[in-house]
Design an enzyme around this catalytic site. Structure first.
Site, PDB file in Angstrom:
ATOM      1  N   ALA A  11       9.077   9.200  12.600  1.00 15.24           N
ATOM      2  CA  ALA A  11       8.418  10.495  12.155  1.00 15.24           C
ATOM      3  C   ALA A  11       7.033  10.577  11.316  1.00 15.24           C
ATOM      4  O   ALA A  11       6.558  11.593  11.453  1.00 15.24           O
ATOM      5  CB  ALA A  11       9.542  11.606  11.691  1.00 15.24           C
ATOM      6  N   GLY A  13       4.823   8.150  11.752  1.00 18.26           N
ATOM      7  CA  GLY A  13       3.963   7.610  12.365  1.00 18.26           C
ATOM      8  C   GLY A  13       2.948   8.715  13.186  1.00 18.26           C
ATOM      9  O   GLY A  13       3.076   9.881  12.823  1.00 18.26           O
ATOM     10  N   LYS A 126       7.760  -2.632  27.064  1.00 20.08           N
ATOM     11  CA  LYS A 126       8.531  -1.452  27.048  1.00 20.08           C
ATOM     12  C   LYS A 126       9.169  -1.106  28.582  1.00 20.08           C
ATOM     13  O   LYS A 126      10.223  -0.505  28.533  1.00 20.08           O
ATOM     14  CB  LYS A 126       7.278  -0.203  27.205  1.00 20.08           C
ATOM     15  CG  LYS A 126       6.551  -0.196  25.747  1.00 20.08           C
ATOM     16  CD  LYS A 126       5.563   0.685  25.808  1.00 20.08           C
ATOM     17  CE  LYS A 126       4.620   0.574  24.382  1.00 20.08           C
ATOM     18  NZ  LYS A 126       4.865   1.472  23.538  1.00 20.08           N
TER      19      LYS A 126
END
Lengths: 336, 336
Positions: A11, A13, A126
């Site tokens: 939160a 970032g 990812k």
């Protein structure tokens, strides 16, 4: 109707902060933020918890997998935003989220459009997490965003916007003819779209891309020069140089891996060799391969957030740049 | 309107043959079959070329990549059907197809529904090719089909359908409680659906699954016993045994790889160790993980061919089995 319980990781970032503000503004979610034990006393965390009263859950992501399951109890939507170094850490979160009954896992994606293999190591890292999600049949949404306006804006000779420019040389570089179209977005718009996506059943188990504007480097520089009344001091880089830089960075990473014997791309020992690979591969993908475009996103199976939410008007680069000139910009990498 | 030029690789195989017959029957395509130099004189090939007049292109798939480009000249749709041993060989076909201007590449998929990583090595081998396709921005369609009726039918004690049963022990085995639903299909229906899919712009750059019927092992055995008036001699296998067999086969493959130093799963040296891995992993995926189901296919982003072509009625297992009893079945692995 009960409000979905959202747990947000990251939160404080840039992307996490954009999402947090938009979710709070949407007033449709029951939001908690995940706090790592050694971050609990950080001012940036306390600004959210103590000062703004946002509930936090202290969870040690490095702890045993079993302990993550109760830590995720009651969570409907788990949103992860982490930097490249922590991407692999999500693997055990996937396992725990499935066991804890999480309905929708939003892994840390938020990058440019690129094919799953062979173009960008960051994409591949990812994809590992996406594959892990699919192995566990866990509900998910993948959200990619192109490249931020904040990282696409060149410095001006007068120096008046230097305060908000994190990569001055990269952004005054013109790659090849400077005519590769790229999906760009204002960091603040990421959250606004994410809030809509998470309230939308159509996006469950789907890939969605966000887009503020599609612009070439020449177009970005054109807007900047017109609005600022200054000429940007361009660096010209031929595309074969762009490619060679990425190959060289990759060779150096491979060499570091063979020395350390550690093959995980995000292994700490390789971190300083990994960053140049990620940065240079972004440029090859954006300017040489020209992956970061709507037609590639559609080819790769993404839904277009502009079509899903036609009423949500994203900010134009021109609007973003007016704020920069007015001194209201912010360097996303200048942490307090 | 000109008819799309289709080049089919593997026309003499089970899936390739099903596709060839349906494409010919559809009368919408300009069809050629690819013939390997050392197959040109085979009776199964001559039956198609000399006897039925289907045009063939002789192409050496083991030759240099550059020579594949002119070999694919004029091809709009390239359909590959090959056995597991040749899956990796498609990589250079992807490269050549992109350069030759192929509009739609249909790689050799045609297997059960399973997640891209971690469940089935065969799926992973096929994903490598899908990733290569996406790296080249080549138009594609992935077609998966569940498991064939032909490989799901148990033998009868009377022996009267043994003529068409390739895997008698596997098909009389009940895994666990025998209640895992599985997507099954008649081999002949694969081609009928493929012909529709290839004439349909909605399926470009998409995954599509075909389905005849979704049946459990108990349901298949129930139909067989009811129609044949005989009781199948069942073997009962607990699911942990099914899992352990797959793990053991995988350990033996890993051992063979470490001995030969060859890591490609489809490397000839490992072939005899690979086959048991593929067969046992199919069973884990179908009966333990229970991947091969419509809801998993939808989760993984597949379109449902039944919804795309509601007018096309697939054959039921019951219809297939009536033919078996009438002596009109065929062992798909009994080659002339």
């Amino acid at each position: 109707m009960t409000r979905p319980k959202v747990l947000l990781i990251g939160a404080t970032g840039n992307v996490g902060g954009s999402i947090l503000e938009a979710l709070l503004a949407a007033d449709q979610f029951d939001i908690e933020i995940l706090i790592r034990p050694n971050s609990a006393t950080k001012p940036s965390v306390q600004a959210l918890t103590t000062q703004r009263g946002i509930p936090g859950r202290i969870v040690d992501l490095d702890g045993p997998e079993d302990e993550l399951v109760p830590a995720l109890a009651g969570v409907d939507i788990l949103i992860v935003t982490v930097g490249p170094a922590l991407v692999a850490q999500q693997k055990k979160l996937v396992w725990a989220a499935k066991r804890a009954g999480v309905q929708r896992f939003v892994p840390s994606s938020y990058i440019t459009i690129a094919p799953p293999r062979g173009a960008m190591l960051l994409r591949e890292m990812k994809e590992e997490i996406i594959n892990e999600i699919k192995l566990h049949n866990l509900g998910y949404t993948i959200i990619d965003v192109g490249y931020w306006y904040q990282l696409s804006c060149p410095p001006l000779p007068s120096g008046r916007i230097d305060y908000a420019i994190p990569l001055p040389d990269a952004t005054r570089t013109v790659h090849g003819a400077g005519d590769a179209p790229n999906i760009l977005i204002d960091l603040a718009d990421i959250g606004r779209y994410v809030a809509r996506i998470l309230a939308d059943a159509r996006t469950l188990n789907r890939y969605v891309y966000l887009c503020g504007e599609v612009l070439t480097e020449n177009q970005v520089l054109g807007v900047v020069e017109e609005m600022a009344g200054e000429e940007v001091d361009r660096i010209y880089e031929p595309l074969d140089v762009t490619t060679e830089k990425a190959l060289q960075a990759f060779r150096e990473l491979e060499e570091a891996r063979s020395t350390t014997g550690r093959v995980n791309p995000d292994d700490e020992d390789n971190w300083e060799k990994l960053v140049p690979v990620l940065l240079t591969q972004y440029r090859v993908s954006k300017y040489v391969r020209q992956d970061n475009q709507p037609h590639v996103a559609e080819y790769l199976g993404y839904l277009d957030a502009r079509q899903l939410y036609p009423d949500l008007r994203p900010r134009l680069f021109r609007e973003f740049f007016a704020e920069m000139l007015a001194g209201k910009g912010r360097n996303p990498y200048a942490y307090a």
